[in-house]
Enzyme design. Structure first.
Site, PDB file in Angstrom:
ATOM      1  N   SER A  34      43.788  31.317  -5.522  1.00  0.00           N
ATOM      2  CA  SER A  34      43.802  30.816  -4.148  1.00  0.00           C
ATOM      3  C   SER A  34      45.096  30.074  -3.863  1.00  0.00           C
ATOM      4  O   SER A  34      45.646  29.408  -4.756  1.00  0.00           O
ATOM      5  CB  SER A  34      42.622  29.857  -3.930  1.00  0.00           C
ATOM      6  OG  SER A  34      42.764  29.179  -2.690  1.00  0.00           O
ATOM      7  N   TYR A  63      37.573  22.933  -6.696  1.00  0.00           N
ATOM      8  CA  TYR A  63      37.848  24.366  -6.483  1.00  0.00           C
ATOM      9  C   TYR A  63      39.311  24.685  -6.777  1.00  0.00           C
ATOM     10  O   TYR A  63      39.622  25.628  -7.515  1.00  0.00           O
ATOM     11  CB  TYR A  63      37.496  24.722  -5.033  1.00  0.00           C
ATOM     12  CG  TYR A  63      37.911  26.110  -4.590  1.00  0.00           C
ATOM     13  CD1 TYR A  63      37.166  27.228  -4.953  1.00  0.00           C
ATOM     14  CD2 TYR A  63      39.045  26.302  -3.800  1.00  0.00           C
ATOM     15  CE1 TYR A  63      37.542  28.503  -4.539  1.00  0.00           C
ATOM     16  CE2 TYR A  63      39.424  27.562  -3.373  1.00  0.00           C
ATOM     17  CZ  TYR A  63      38.668  28.657  -3.751  1.00  0.00           C
ATOM     18  OH  TYR A  63      39.052  29.919  -3.340  1.00  0.00           O
TER      19      TYR A  63
END
Ligand SMILES: NC(=O)c1ccc[n+]([C@@H]2O[C@H](COP(=O)([O-])OP(=O)(O)OC[C@H]3O[C@@H](n4cnc5c(N)ncnc54)[C@H](O)[C@@H]3O)[C@@H](O)[C@H]2O)c1
Length: 268
Positions: A148, A161
């Site tokens: 990401s 995350y």
């Protein structure tokens, strides 16, 4: 199609293949000639994807946070198709509750941190470990991890995350280094914001404007944009690329701070 992009004769596992980026990757890989095991915690949705493709796809249930289910998934995929050439590590810990709980480290609940690391890092490690012997046997194995853009820059929230995705980028380099001479490449794709069905459902419009204002391209990502990057890295066209993270974010992570203010200043 440019021949090196073809996936004819290849067998792939796509985790989280029943939705969003994973599903778009399944569609594209099959379109380029691969056969695919659609591995997902939502077996019913995985089946709905796989049945579109007859013999070219199977659905396999798997929970990235449970070792036994991962082992069974890889064994089933290899048993069914007889080989494995591509692994797309794409599933992630999901859910609005988990996103809401993913604070800055100062407010982080230990359980939230553990859930992200158990699912994303431990789970991805186990899938990779189980797949590696088969990818080595393929003689031309490729792993593509979905990480990401959040792994590339600091943010006020999402500390758990983003840390798992940064760890996955390092796993990408480690596996690429250790397995290059064994015939396996390992790369990652880092999407920026991608409006999958799940994300689009509740995404605050003010936040969407904020992202768009900071994006050199005039759009945010679609699942198909990421699938293109994954399928490229999995193909022979990327034969000399390994250990890399391909950032597919419309440029949101590459510019000077204050980009939107500069655009205003220069009259865009
Ligand atoms: N959408 C974005 O904006 C975005 C941005 C950057 C990175 N990513 C990454 O892209 C990947 C795919 O995300 P997406 O947006 O397509 O998500 P999505 O929610 O649309 O799809 C995720 C899929 O994973 C499955 N899944 C969830 N938990 C699982 C588990 N424990 N075991 C197995 N499968 C599980 C879900 O059932 C679903 O089919 C993720 O790794 C995510 O971190 C997404």
């Amino acid at each position: 199609m440019y021949k090196a992009l073809s996936l004819e004769g290849k067998v792939a596992i796509v985790t989280g293949g029943a939705g969003g980026i994973g599903q778009a990757t399944v569609d594209l890989m099959i379109g380029r000639g691969a056969r695919v095991a659609v591995a997902d915690i939502a077996l019913d949705r995985a089946q709905a994807v796989a049945t579109k493709y007859g013999d070219a796809a199977i659905a396999v249930g798997m929970d990235l946070s449970h070792e036994a289910s991962i082992k069974a998934m890889v064994a089933r995929a290899v048993d069914h198709f007889g080989r494995l050439d591509i692994l797309h590590n794409n599933a992630t810990a999901v859910g609005q509750q988990l996103v809401d709980a993913d604070n800055g480290i100062g407010e982080m609940a230990t359980e939230t941190w553990d859930t992200f690391f158990t699912t994303n890092c431990r789970g991805t490690m186990i899938v990779t470990r189980e797949a590696l012997p088969h990818l080595v046997r393929s003689g031309d194995g490729a792993i593509v991890n979905t990480v990401s853009g959040m792994a590339l820059q600091g943010n006020i929230r999402f500390h758990a995350y983003s840390a798992t995705k940064a760890a996955m980028m390092q796993m990408t380099r480690a596996v690429a280094t250790a397995y290059g001479r064994k015939g396996v490449r390992c790369n990652a794709v880092a999407p920026g914001l991608v409006l999958t069905e799940t994300v689009a459902k509740d995404f605050p419009s003010a936040m969407l404007k904020l992202v768009l204002d900071e994006t050199p391209r005039d759009r945010v990502g679609a699942p198909e944009d990421i699938a293109e990057a994954v399928a490229f890295l999995a193909s022979d066209a990327a034969r000399n690329i390994t250990g890399q993270t391909l950032v597919a974010d419309g440029g949101v992570s590459i510019h000077i701070p204050g980009f939107s203010a500069y655009r205003e200043f220069f009259g865009d």
